[in-house]
Write a protein that holds these residues in place. Structure first.
Motif, PDB file in Angstrom:
ATOM      1  N   THR A 167      75.716  67.860  48.352  1.00  0.00           N
ATOM      2  CA  THR A 167      76.931  67.910  47.569  1.00  0.00           C
ATOM      3  C   THR A 167      77.062  69.219  46.937  1.00  0.00           C
ATOM      4  O   THR A 167      76.236  69.996  46.882  1.00  0.00           O
ATOM      5  N   GLN A 175      78.172  71.840  44.404  1.00  0.00           N
ATOM      6  CA  GLN A 175      78.421  71.811  42.920  1.00  0.00           C
ATOM      7  C   GLN A 175      78.733  73.130  42.342  1.00  0.00           C
ATOM      8  O   GLN A 175      78.149  74.187  42.829  1.00  0.00           O
ATOM      9  N   ARG A 213      79.143  70.889  34.704  1.00  0.00           N
ATOM     10  CA  ARG A 213      79.387  70.876  36.316  1.00  0.00           C
ATOM     11  C   ARG A 213      80.306  70.241  36.847  1.00  0.00           C
ATOM     12  O   ARG A 213      80.635  68.996  36.554  1.00  0.00           O
ATOM     13  N   GLU A 214      80.648  70.623  38.036  1.00  0.00           N
ATOM     14  CA  GLU A 214      81.908  69.846  38.775  1.00  0.00           C
ATOM     15  C   GLU A 214      81.145  69.752  40.294  1.00  0.00           C
ATOM     16  O   GLU A 214      80.862  70.622  40.876  1.00  0.00           O
ATOM     17  N   THR A 215      81.343  68.305  40.605  1.00  0.00           N
ATOM     18  CA  THR A 215      80.995  68.501  42.092  1.00  0.00           C
ATOM     19  C   THR A 215      82.228  67.996  43.009  1.00  0.00           C
ATOM     20  O   THR A 215      83.056  67.789  42.346  1.00  0.00           O
TER      21      THR A 215
END
Length: 186
Positions: A51, A53, A69-71
């Motif tokens: 992933t 991030q 946090r943005e994935t």
């Protein structure tokens, strides 16, 4: 930059945890924590996930509660009993796991689209995570429970030798805590 991240991801297998099946539902035997059950038909899975991030913060990144946090894109691959999955791109790694293709790295447009005014951001980080599970037949019912790396590795070795496993269940019969190969002479 790749780093391990302990975040757990849901399995794509539709895991159904049936602890009532092991704790005394009508017609079933009651199993206490530490009790064992021997199984011949089982599947040990390790679901691996890549992933991307990015962290965003208005000020400094020195205070955890101020970091958002943005994935972004992710790719998942399910390893079963140590066999190479058809979609594997790399592996096996040092833990005996096969990995999918890397997901596309977020573009600068992707990063800016999620950035709020006056925020700073980190460079995208590629996170790796693994979730282990164990499926087996218990009195005619399929049971899927979470497990751990040690159980997975024991199951992989036993599967390659066509051996049954003696399973030790965890608290509340909600996991497989230990797997021990059953020797053919017993």
């Amino acid at each position: 930059m790749m780093s391990y991240h302990p975040r757990r991801y849901s399995l794509l297998l539709g895991v159904t945890v049936l602890p009532w099946l092991l704790t005394g539902s009508s017609g079933c035997h009651r199993l206490a924590v530490g009790d064992t059950v021997t199984v011949e038909d089982y599947t040990a899975t390790a679901t691996v996930v890549y992933t991307w991030q990015v962290e965003y913060a208005r000020e400094n990144f020195d205070r955890e509660r101020r970091i958002r946090r943005e994935t972004f894109a992710s790719n998942t691959l399910v390893n079963r009993n140590g066999l190479e999955p058809a979609a594997a791109v790399t592996g096996p790694d040092d833990q005996g796991l096969w990995w999918p293709a890397l997901p596309p790295r977020p573009t600068v447009d992707d990063l800016e689209a999620r950035q709020k005014p006056r925020e700073k951001r980190t460079d995208p980080q590629l996170l790796k995570s693994v979730e282990y599970a164990f499926s087996f037949d218990y009195q005619g019912q399929l049971v899927d429970l979470p497990s751990n790396e040690r159980v997975y590795r024991q199951a992989v070795k036993a599967y390659a030798q066509n051996q049954a496993l003696e399973l030790t269940l965890g608290p509340g019969n909600g996991s497989v805590a230990k797997a021990t190969p059953v020797s053919s002479g017993s």
